[in-house]
Design an enzyme around this catalytic site. Structure first.
Site, PDB file in Angstrom:
ATOM      1  CG  ASP A 233      -1.902   1.181   1.260  1.00 43.63           C
ATOM      2  OD1 ASP A 233      -2.639   1.248   0.163  1.00 43.63           O
ATOM      3  OD2 ASP A 233      -1.998   1.785   2.105  1.00 43.63           O
ATOM      4  CB  SER A 256      -5.793   3.275  -0.012  1.00 45.73           C
ATOM      5  OG  SER A 256      -4.456   3.578  -0.416  1.00 45.73           O
ATOM      6  CD  GLN A 305      -3.565   1.485  -3.646  1.00 51.31           C
ATOM      7  OE1 GLN A 305      -2.872   1.989  -3.752  1.00 51.31           O
ATOM      8  NE2 GLN A 305      -3.671   0.798  -2.457  1.00 51.31           N
TER       9      GLN A 305
END
Length: 315
Positions: A233, A256, A305
């Site tokens: 991430d 995110s 993502q």
């Protein structure tokens, strides 16, 4: 929340439910409802790290990967050790805070002949901030193929640290950036900005880094998967900003939104992994990135993502 004194509240797995996991104490209890398949986990200490150092956040937004790592560890504890995490999909709903405890709730959705499914939620102050679905698979023989590792990638020792690259680009000191990911060692291979090492007209938004946990981790496959989920991430959303001359954490409001991950083969999160990232699209304030993770020239994971990438406007 109190521990249940009933059989449903006894520790699971011979004290596995209340042990220190690399600096973080978690207590795992069954729901007080006998018919419920829910397990409750909450943090017992403020320590939160893999390896040598604990990150210190400079911004108000909670680093979603830290919350994700704990929830993934909690979900794995409710599954037979013979089953291995092979996929997950997470949604980051609300920015968290570092000064309020987080409650982790894991629901055993199904345990079949080969697969186990789990739904997990992180709550803070009574509000859901994070949601994750995960699937675990009993290892078996099957077909095998994989993409080759990218060619001509310099080794980690020949690459600058991510902090050094961001200091050169933004003027903010290396210590500022490294406080955000003190648990990780990140080396920057390059990107596709003008003059960058990965310039490619067919892929205008590309970036590569080497990444590993800063210190040695125990020989626990689930812990290494949780550490890699945390690491995945860190830089992926940044790949979506590469063609635009901006940087996440400096002149872009970024967050995110959803994050998917597939684990293909065994690996160690405390050894170097090549993170090959590409963004096929950015529009309407959203950026999408996909990535491959390699170790020892073997493809071990794929990641996708989507997140918010909103330009910061000068007041």
């Amino acid at each position: 929340m109190r521990r249940s004194s009933s059989a449903g509240g006894r520790r699971l797995g011979h004290a596995r439910a209340n042990r220190e996991i690399v600096g973080t104490r978690l207590l795992l209890c069954r729901s007080p409802s006998p018919s419920s398949s829910t397990f409750w986990i909450w943090r017992r200490s403020r320590s939160d790290c893999f390896g040598r150092g604990s990150p210190t956040l400079n911004c108000n937004a909670f680093l979603a990967g830290k919350c994700w790592r704990k929830l993934l560890t909690a979900a794995a504890r409710t599954v037979s050790v013979s089953r291995v995490l092979h996929s997950l999909h997470a949604y980051f709903l609300v920015p968290g805070r570092t000064d309020i405890p987080i409650v982790y709730d894991v629901e055993a959705v199904r345990d079949g002949g080969s697969f186990s499914s789990r739904r997990a939620v992180a709550r803070q102050g009574g509000k859901v901030i994070f949601y994750m679905s995960s699937s675990f698979h009993e290892l078996e023989e099957g077909f095998d193929h994989l993409d080759p590792v990218p060619e001509d990638v310099p080794p980690p020792d020949d690459c600058p640290t991510l902090g050094e690259v961001l200091f050169k680009a933004t003027g903010r000191p290396i210590s500022f950036w490294e406080r955000e990911w003190g648990a990780l060692d990140v080396r920057y291979v390059g990107d596709s900005r003008p003059g960058g090492a990965l310039v490619n007209a067919r892929h205008p938004a590309r970036a590569r880094v080497w990444v590993r946990a800063s210190g040695r981790l125990p020989d626990d496959r689930r812990l290494h998967q949780a550490a890699l989920a945390y690491a995945s991430d860190l830089t992926l959303l940044g790949a979506t900003t590469v063609p635009h001359g901006v940087f996440v954490g400096f002149n872009v409001q970024a967050a995110s939104i959803d994050h998917a991950m597939w684990f293909h083969r065994p690996f160690r999160a405390d050894e170097w992994l090549l993170y090959d990232q590409v963004s096929p699209s950015a529009s309407s304030g959203l950026g999408l990135a996909t990535a491959r993770l390699f170790q020892n020239e073997i493809l071990i994971s794929n990641v996708a993502q989507e997140g918010l990438i909103r330009p910061l406007r000068k007041s």
